[in-house]
Write an enzyme that holds these catalytic residues in place. Structure first.
Site, PDB file in Angstrom:
ATOM      1  N   MET A  34      83.083  52.771   5.351  1.00 50.60           N
ATOM      2  CA  MET A  34      81.694  53.756   5.845  1.00 50.60           C
ATOM      3  C   MET A  34      80.574  52.853   6.137  1.00 50.60           C
ATOM      4  O   MET A  34      80.149  51.993   5.096  1.00 50.60           O
ATOM      5  CB  MET A  34      81.309  54.816   4.960  1.00 50.60           C
ATOM      6  CG  MET A  34      82.550  55.827   5.135  1.00 50.60           C
ATOM      7  SD  MET A  34      82.096  57.206   3.892  1.00 50.60           S
ATOM      8  CE  MET A  34      83.010  56.699   2.239  1.00 50.60           C
ATOM      9  N   CYS A 104      75.550  61.325  -2.582  1.00 47.39           N
ATOM     10  CA  CYS A 104      76.708  60.657  -1.500  1.00 47.39           C
ATOM     11  C   CYS A 104      77.798  61.307  -1.844  1.00 47.39           C
ATOM     12  O   CYS A 104      78.309  61.443  -0.547  1.00 47.39           O
ATOM     13  CB  CYS A 104      76.631  59.239  -1.785  1.00 47.39           C
ATOM     14  SG  CYS A 104      77.698  58.215  -0.642  1.00 47.39           S
ATOM     15  N   GLY A 128      88.712  55.872  -4.125  1.00 47.16           N
ATOM     16  CA  GLY A 128      89.257  55.246  -5.266  1.00 47.16           C
ATOM     17  C   GLY A 128      88.763  55.586  -6.505  1.00 47.16           C
ATOM     18  O   GLY A 128      88.664  54.856  -7.610  1.00 47.16           O
ATOM     19  N   CYS A 202      73.902  51.034  -4.163  1.00 43.61           N
ATOM     20  CA  CYS A 202      74.136  50.355  -3.062  1.00 43.61           C
ATOM     21  C   CYS A 202      72.989  49.739  -2.164  1.00 43.61           C
ATOM     22  O   CYS A 202      73.339  48.708  -1.682  1.00 43.61           O
ATOM     23  CB  CYS A 202      75.313  50.597  -2.087  1.00 43.61           C
ATOM     24  SG  CYS A 202      74.859  52.330  -1.294  1.00 43.61           S
TER      25      CYS A 202
END
Length: 361
Positions: A34, A104, A128, A202
């Protein structure tokens, strides 16, 4: 017909091995990275890395090639800015401390990513994350459960999942330890086998949240006053975005004894300081609540609840409040209950649900 699954691949070891495990289990796997926030200088991104940087995309592409699955990059930048970055900035401006990873997961991974997967005919999405999803025949509901290792369990960030999302999501890593995942990555020759885990948010590259808010907000961050609980002025602060509940270091004020942030008052542009025992409280009110094993509660129920990702779950009782809110009262006083953070409730390894902390009581 093989069941089709679209997996989010960050270029890290966890999502890479998750993709491999799904293929081994017989799924038709499509790998997707993404594109969320990248507009910055490409050299910086290459150097810094991060979960969706250019180097991360290349790592994910190489892994997909190695395990033999198709790979795509999908653009989610606009919705990520609206639902995650703008929310993050707005919450800090309001004197709260948000958790963008939870936003998110709710809006991007279980939201937009999920919708894209459906449009291309996928039966499932996968990530994950270290968590488990199991169907309970007695309840006739899907349950979200802790992974087998508490050290890596990520259910705290997933409590918003609905029954429909749980039914169509796969978490292949929930039954593995991190060491075992790295071992599998090495055995199958993945280039990311020893890649370190990403720790930071991030899109905030240097971990300086206040600086990020100042640079990306269209509102001026004004200086204001530190006050005590009686409203007496103690000194000047640099703007409420620089502080969070329980903070002691970096206040820039000397009062002859250790002082802590005990409240933030955005309407007054004031930061309330107090002594250590004033940081503790017995309970909280939470909103935006999502329950998983049932739709709602009518009577008080006993749970273990944690007020931040790294906290240990503590014994508590949940009470239903008006306007779809809940009150949680802990058996023991809790340190630094922080508005904007999430509280997540457990019954042994089952996630009962969670919500956003509105205030401490």
């Amino acid at each position: 017909m093989k069941k089709k699954v679209m997996i989010g691949m960050s270029g890290g070891v966890d999502s890479s091995v998750a993709a491999y495990l799904l293929k081994e289990q017989g799924y038709d796997v499509i790998g997707v990275t993404m594109k969320l926030w990248q507009d910055e200088d490409e050299e910086l991104i290459e150097k810094e890395g991060g979960c969706c940087s250019l180097s991360a995309v290349e790592d994910a592409r190489r892994v997909a090639d190695k395990i033999g699955i198709p790979f795509y990059v999908m653009n989610f930048k606009d919705v990520f800015k609206e639902k995650v970055i703008d929310y993050f900035i707005d919450e800090y401006i309001k004197g709260r401390t948000p958790n963008p990873c939870i936003a998110c997961n709710k809006h991007i991974k279980s939201g937009e990513f999920f919708e894209k997967a459906k449009k291309i005919g996928c039966d499932y999405i996968a990530t994950g994350h270290y968590a488990k999803i199991e169907f309970d025949e007695n309840l006739n509901r899907y349950l979200l459960k802790k992974s087998i290792t508490d050290a890596k369990d990520q259910t705290y960030a997933l409590y918003n999942m609905t029954q429909h999302e749980l039914k169509h999501t796969l978490f292949p890593l929930g039954y593995y330890t991190k060491d075992k995942i790295r071992e599998i990555a090495q055995e199958i020759g993945l280039v990311v086998a020893n890649k370190p885990d990403s720790q930071e948010i991030c899109f905030v590259k240097d971990n300086d949240y206040a600086k990020y808010v100042k640079e990306h907000s269209n509102k001026k961050i004004k200086e204001g006053y530190f006050i005590d609980k009686e409203g007496n002025i103690l000194g000047k602060h640099k703007g409420i975005v620089n502080y969070t509940i329980g903070q002691r270091k970096g206040l820039g004020i000397a009062l002859g004894k250790p002082m802590f942030v005990v409240d933030i008052l955005p309407k007054k542009n004031a930061v309330v300081l107090g002594e250590h025992d004033e940081v503790f409280s017995k309970g909280l009110i939470a909103s935006n609540v999502n329950f998983i094993p049932f739709d709602d509660i009518k009577e008080p129920i006993r749970v273990k609840a944690k007020i931040r990702y790294s906290a240990k779950p503590q014994d508590a009782t949940i009470y239903k409040e008006e306007n779809d809110k809940i009150k949680i009262v802990f058996d023991e006083m809790q340190r630094a209950i922080t508005p904007g953070q999430s509280v997540v409730m457990y019954d042994n390894d089952i996630v009962v649900g969670g919500g956003i902390i509105e205030k401490r009581i």
